[in-house]
Enzyme design. Sequence first.
Site, PDB file in Angstrom:
ATOM      1  NE  ARG A   6      -2.285  -2.177   3.049  1.00 56.67           N
ATOM      2  CZ  ARG A   6      -2.749  -2.581   4.238  1.00 56.67           C
ATOM      3  NH1 ARG A   6      -3.849  -2.065   4.723  1.00 56.67           N
ATOM      4  NH2 ARG A   6      -2.086  -3.486   4.925  1.00 56.67           N
ATOM      5  CB  SER A  44      34.498  44.853  -2.283  1.00 57.22           C
ATOM      6  OG  SER A  44      33.969  45.261  -1.049  1.00 57.22           O
TER       7      SER A  44
HETATM    8  C1  UD1 Z   1      -1.400  -7.843  11.765  1.00 59.77           C
HETATM    9  C2  UD1 Z   1      -2.147  -8.733  12.761  1.00 59.77           C
HETATM   10  C3  UD1 Z   1      -3.389  -7.975  13.212  1.00 59.77           C
HETATM   11  C4  UD1 Z   1      -2.998  -6.653  13.816  1.00 59.77           C
HETATM   12  C5  UD1 Z   1      -2.136  -5.833  12.856  1.00 59.77           C
HETATM   13  C6  UD1 Z   1      -1.553  -4.640  13.580  1.00 59.77           C
HETATM   14  C7  UD1 Z   1      -1.758 -11.059  12.206  1.00 59.77           C
HETATM   15  C8  UD1 Z   1      -2.296 -12.267  11.531  1.00 59.77           C
HETATM   16  N1  UD1 Z   1      -2.513  -9.969  12.128  1.00 59.77           N
HETATM   17  O1  UD1 Z   1      -2.244  -7.656  10.662  1.00 59.77           O
HETATM   18  O2  UD1 Z   1      -4.119  -8.750  14.172  1.00 59.77           O
HETATM   19  O3  UD1 Z   1      -4.157  -5.904  14.172  1.00 59.77           O
HETATM   20  O4  UD1 Z   1      -1.022  -6.627  12.391  1.00 59.77           O
HETATM   21  O5  UD1 Z   1      -0.920  -3.782  12.681  1.00 59.77           O
HETATM   22  O6  UD1 Z   1      -0.709 -11.121  12.809  1.00 59.77           O
HETATM   23  N2  UD1 Z   1       5.177  -9.693   8.366  1.00 59.77           N
HETATM   24  C9  UD1 Z   1       6.279 -10.506   8.199  1.00 59.77           C
HETATM   25  N3  UD1 Z   1       6.145 -11.665   7.522  1.00 59.77           N
HETATM   26  C10 UD1 Z   1       4.953 -12.108   7.048  1.00 59.77           C
HETATM   27  C11 UD1 Z   1       3.829 -11.270   7.231  1.00 59.77           C
HETATM   28  C12 UD1 Z   1       3.970 -10.080   7.901  1.00 59.77           C
HETATM   29  O7  UD1 Z   1       7.389 -10.162   8.620  1.00 59.77           O
HETATM   30  O8  UD1 Z   1       4.921 -13.185   6.468  1.00 59.77           O
HETATM   31  C13 UD1 Z   1       5.338  -8.443   9.084  1.00 59.77           C
HETATM   32  C14 UD1 Z   1       4.989  -7.237   8.258  1.00 59.77           C
HETATM   33  O9  UD1 Z   1       6.140  -6.737   7.607  1.00 59.77           O
HETATM   34  C15 UD1 Z   1       4.464  -6.258   9.302  1.00 59.77           C
HETATM   35  C16 UD1 Z   1       3.889  -7.160  10.375  1.00 59.77           C
HETATM   36  O10 UD1 Z   1       4.459  -8.433  10.174  1.00 59.77           O
HETATM   37  O11 UD1 Z   1       5.504  -5.491   9.884  1.00 59.77           O
HETATM   38  C17 UD1 Z   1       2.378  -7.243  10.278  1.00 59.77           C
HETATM   39  O12 UD1 Z   1       2.049  -7.745   8.999  1.00 59.77           O
HETATM   40  P1  UD1 Z   1       0.838  -7.148   8.162  1.00 59.77           P
HETATM   41  O13 UD1 Z   1       0.741  -7.880   6.889  1.00 59.77           O
HETATM   42  O14 UD1 Z   1       0.924  -5.685   8.115  1.00 59.77           O
HETATM   43  O15 UD1 Z   1      -0.359  -7.636   9.092  1.00 59.77           O
HETATM   44  P2  UD1 Z   1      -1.758  -7.004   9.238  1.00 59.77           P
HETATM   45  O16 UD1 Z   1      -2.660  -7.553   8.210  1.00 59.77           O
HETATM   46  O17 UD1 Z   1      -1.674  -5.541   9.371  1.00 59.77           O
HETATM   47 CA    CA Z   2      -0.076  -3.872   9.150  1.00 60.16          CA
END
Ligand code: UD1
Ligand code: CA
Length: 489
Positions: free
Chosen positions: A19, A417
């Site tokens: 995003r 100057s």
């Molecule tokens: C996640 C949480 C959600 C919470 C939200 C808060 C889960 C399943 N959901 O959702 O409950 O409200 O964060 O912001 O945990 N990341 C990895 N590897 C992966 C996937 C994600 O390192 O395979 C990292 C992302 O870079 C990020 C964080 O984990 O920093 C959260 O991942 P994101 O995909 O943003 O999760 P959300 O859908 O926002």
């Molecule tokens: Ca997130």
Amino acid sequence: MSANSPAAVVVLAAGGGTRMKSNRLPKVLHEVCGRSLVGHAVAAAEELTPGQLVVVIGHMREKVAEHLAAHHPGARAVVQAEQNGTGHAVRTALETLAADGIELDGTVIVTTGDAPLLTGGTLRALAGAHAEQGNGVTVLTAVVPEPFGYGRILRDEADGAVAAIVEEKDASDAQRAIDEINSGVFAFDAKLLVGALAEVTTDNAQGEEYLTDTLEILRRAGHRVGAVVAADYRDILGINDRVQLAHARRLLNDRLLERAMRAGVTVVDPATTWFDVQVSYEPDAVVLPNTQLQGTTHLGEGSEVGPNSTLKDTRIGAGARVSNTTADGAEVGELATAGPYAYLRPGARLARKAKVGTYVEVKNSELGEGAKVPHLSYIGDATIGEGTNVGAASVTVNYDGVNKHRTVIGAHCRTGSDNMFIAPVTIGDGAYTAAGSVITNDVPAGGLGVSRAQQRNIAGWVERKRPGTTSAQAAAAAAEPAAEVPTEG
Ligand code: UD1
Ligand code: CA
């Protein structure tokens, strides 16, 4: 690592950050107040002095790894090759440590690389509550005005304890109405975490291993699941797009300015003043509108900066004044002044009471105590002695097209100057140079350097060569004998 330190902090930063719509920069390297998003997470984690500080990287991993090595060498990067979910990310981190023979015992904090307002203090409060309550896991939650997109906290109707977390995409309409959300930050018992992660499935709307599923798993196995509700939901805001990035920057900036004001700094217009996290200051410094203080910029006691100034990694001495100035890597001494419209580049060093005036650029040069370059000049690779005045529109000609050379001007000199100092060249103490001189040779102490053609005047040139012009008319009028003025006596 102290007695209360967690065994590890795991920062999740492998996600794609789609995003942000960024082709050049992974989400976690976008900056807020002079630090990358992941840098903020690492800085907060470092405050806990954990045994292990792991950052899980994946998307654009080379860039993130390079950034961590350069700016946060205390953090260890672990690669999650495919982003199969937050549970998978944590499992990857723990398995990588285990493969290195690192068995974690005690508390593991999991946090995210995209929440720059989260402080070490909040992490400490979470770890403290977790230990005090003897929980298997403790989640940091917040009550938010707009819960869309977050995991919702499901609480047991009977005892109010956290029962599970359900993701937006897996939630029922009733669950989506819940406004208490998962911040994505947790404290776990290390051993219980390893066991629970082994039980996490991909049986959900996104087909991912959800870290959030471990709460329900641990609760069913009879372990205590606790929650700490953030006092201010803004502390846990996560960044997914550039609108949220700007919003977080504004919130963090407000926090930094408030801290400065409480420490005795006057900020005339907080709306147009921007501080980086590493900026420091002393009481009675004044910051005028539209001013950005970046990097490790320091404001001395009673100094005044702005308006319209951008200072990066620059030290401003006590009582110094800097206005309408751009500075990078400069030092402005006590009671010295710069601007309006000065450009201080790396290595510009102004001693006490020195002055760099209007439309003056200074690079890699020292100005001695009380030395002045007041107007329209370029001073590069120069040393200017104390009490010396450099005339308007002067240039140190430091570059021969291949190499840079130094200009040395002694103490208490008065240079004319429009001088060109063809470096390398040395002007002795107390020497003068004539206006309009091109100074190619050294001038001895106390001497006068003059280097310019003799002027000659050609009488009547305008009337002969430009007849009929207004200049010629003015010249003719000037040549007529003045009207009779009666004289006394
Ligand atoms: C996640 C949480 C959600 C919470 C939200 C808060 C889960 C399943 N959901 O959702 O409950 O409200 O964060 O912001 O945990 N990341 C990895 N590897 C992966 C996937 C994600 O390192 O395979 C990292 C992302 O870079 C990020 C964080 O984990 O920093 C959260 O991942 P994101 O995909 O943003 O999760 P959300 O859908 O926002
Ligand atoms: Ca997130």
